[in-house]
Design an enzyme around this catalytic site. Structure first.
Site, PDB file in Angstrom:
ATOM      1  N   SER A  85      43.417  36.543  37.271  1.00  0.00           N
ATOM      2  CA  SER A  85      42.328  36.640  37.869  1.00  0.00           C
ATOM      3  C   SER A  85      40.965  36.752  36.648  1.00  0.00           C
ATOM      4  CB  SER A  85      42.018  38.021  38.747  1.00  0.00           C
ATOM      5  OG  SER A  85      40.999  38.176  39.453  1.00  0.00           O
ATOM      6  N   ASP A 125      35.227  34.292  39.072  1.00  0.00           N
ATOM      7  CA  ASP A 125      36.404  34.807  38.149  1.00  0.00           C
ATOM      8  C   ASP A 125      37.593  33.587  37.899  1.00  0.00           C
ATOM      9  OD1 ASP A 125      37.498  35.067  40.834  1.00  0.00           O
ATOM     10  OD2 ASP A 125      38.371  36.815  40.381  1.00  0.00           O
ATOM     11  N   ASP A 177      40.150  32.910  39.487  1.00  0.00           N
ATOM     12  CA  ASP A 177      41.009  32.342  40.615  1.00  0.00           C
ATOM     13  C   ASP A 177      40.089  32.277  41.682  1.00  0.00           C
ATOM     14  OD1 ASP A 177      40.927  35.022  40.974  1.00  0.00           O
ATOM     15  OD2 ASP A 177      42.710  35.198  42.198  1.00  0.00           O
ATOM     16  N   ASP A 194      38.473  34.070  43.611  1.00  0.00           N
ATOM     17  CA  ASP A 194      38.609  35.130  44.860  1.00  0.00           C
ATOM     18  C   ASP A 194      37.300  36.040  44.993  1.00  0.00           C
ATOM     19  OD1 ASP A 194      39.489  36.687  42.888  1.00  0.00           O
ATOM     20  OD2 ASP A 194      41.218  37.554  44.324  1.00  0.00           O
TER      21      ASP A 194
END
Length: 459
Positions: free
Chosen positions: A98, A241, A243, A245
């Site tokens: 992340s 970020d 990833d 999400d």
């Protein structure tokens, strides 16, 4: 949970997180999934980190060794994996750390409904892992692996179907997208173009070394995006970020938008009287104000998406309506769309807000700009120092005259502001959050707990 924490398994690669350990985690998860009898394949995706391919291979090997077939999705945003898992009815493994720095990586487990696994499920997998009770199969029963194409396209199509595309296109917005070299680089720019926006990009080349900026979209890392928004006359800047999400915004003036202000604005547009909003114990007073004004309830959890997702599920099971949930770090969920954080969808909802109101981003969030936030990270070296820090913070908290909340760490509420200290679930740091109506007061509150750690020695 000793292994999965608040957001899955994370660590420095080849130090805390090795390929062997990734294989062990996958075998434990596969043993639990396979035991149910209705799981015969699992999807794997990864973000752009340099170690992602290596760890994805290790995970695939672990799953195959317990008899499960593997769908290899390649580089993909975490919400893209979740959409695939829900669509195909298969569980998933996301290899990502992340927002953590490049040397980190991690593993997040997703159920066949596209939602992060609940705590009881994670605890069952954790027991398998710690007890070393995996169920490997004979050589002729090992799983196969296949590459799946078209997953990114399907994810974008799903996003487009869930957004007021006509309203956003009619607003003729220019959006500056900063995926931070992460997984959003290969989906978000295309998504916003197809949404009808004019798109400018920065740090949009997939690169697991994150050369342009650190993966965490906090104010100190977004100077380039702020300057880029000003130079391109963009209506909005969007930062992800690693990833993708999460989504953090920069307004049309190039000013950083506090994540908690964006959450408050999106919540205000989504909730009605009697609804429930779910957030974490570091929730801003902005969100409290919004829910109070709407006649909605606000329920708080420990920090981390796992806890928020579990609370949403529990509330909906009792008939509660939860239109929005999330944290001020840009991780926002709209459960009617999916019980998952999705940076691209969150940004699209913010674009909808601009389109429907006919106002610039600065005016949309101005209503929620009455508070100042401060965050400090204090690193520790080893468990003894971590515990000494927490002991020092507890002593200070117990001696204070504020209202104390120990849901997750130590939160002190003084009426005119609050401060929270807690150990991170993903990095070796103790985080201190403070909020007040003035910068000086917020700094003073942060100093109160930060001062308890200064000069701390561990023999």
């Amino acid at each position: 949970m000793r292994v999965f924490g608040s957001s899955g398994v994370r660590g420095v690669v080849n130090d805390d997180l090795t390929p062997e350990y990734a294989t062990d985690v996958a075998q434990a998860a596969g043993s639990v999934w396979g035991r149910d009898g209705d799981v015969d394949r699992v999807a794997i995706a990864r973000d752009t980190r340099a170690t992602g391919a290596m760890l994805a291979d290790a995970v695939a090997s672990g799953l195959a060794s317990v008899g499960l077939d593997v769908d290899r999705l390649g580089v993909l945003a975490t919400p893209g994996l979740q959409a695939y898992a829900e669509r195909e009815g298969v569980p998933g493994v996301m290899v990502t750390a992340s927002h953590n720095p490049p040397e980190y990586n991690g593993i997040k487990l997703v159920g066949a409904d596209g939602v992060e696994l609940p705590r009881e499920r994670l605890e069952a997998i954790e027991r398998r892992l710690l007890d070393e009770t995996v169920e490997r199969v004979a050589w002729h029963e090992t799983g196969d692996s296949r590459r799946v194409d078209g997953v990114r396209r399907a994810y974008i199509e799903g996003l487009l179907a869930a957004v007021d595309r006509e309203a956003v296109a009619a607003a003729d917005l220019t959006v500056a997208v900063d995926p931070g070299h992460g997984a959003g680089s290969i989906t978000s720019p295309d998504f916003f173009r197809r949404l009808g926006c004019s798109v400018k990009t920065i740090h949009a080349q997939p690169d697991g070394h994150f050369p342009g900026r650190d993966p965490e979209p906090v104010a100190s890392n977004l100077g380039d995006l702020q300057r880029f928004v000003r130079s391109t006359n963009a209506d909005l800047g969007v930062a992800h970020d690693g990833d993708a999400d999460r989504a953090i915004f920069v307004d049309e003036r190039g000013e950083y938008v506090e994540g908690s202000a964006a959450l408050a604005a999106l919540a205000a547009a989504a909730i009605d009287e009697g609804d429930t909003v779910v957030s974490a114990v570091n929730a801003s007073q902005r969100l409290v104000d919004v829910t109070d004004e709407a006649g909605a309830d606000l329920t708080l959890t420990p920090i981390g998406s796992t806890y928020i997702v579990s609370r949403i599920r529990d509330l909906r099971a009792t008939g509660e309506t939860v239109p929005v949930a999330g944290e001020g770090n840009g991780g926002i969920l709209f459960p009617s769309y999916r019980i998952a954080r999705d940076g691209a969808y969150t940004a699209a909802r913010f674009c909808e807000l601009l389109a429907h109101r006919g106002e610039p981003a600065s005016e949309v969030v101005a209503r929620y700009d009455d508070y100042v936030n401060v965050r400090r990270d204090v690193e520790y070296d080893g468990e003894r120092q971590r515990q000494a820090m927490l002991d020092a913070i507890e002593r200070t908290a117990r001696e204070s005259v504020a209202d104390l909340d120990t849901t997750d760490g130590y939160r002190l509420d003084y009426g005119d502001g609050w401060v929270l200290a807690r150990p991170s679930g993903t990095e070796p740091v103790v985080r201190i959050y403070a909020e007040a109506r003035t910068a000086d007061r917020a700094e003073d509150l942060a100093d109160q707990l930060y001062g308890a750690l200064s000069g701390l020695r561990v023999d």
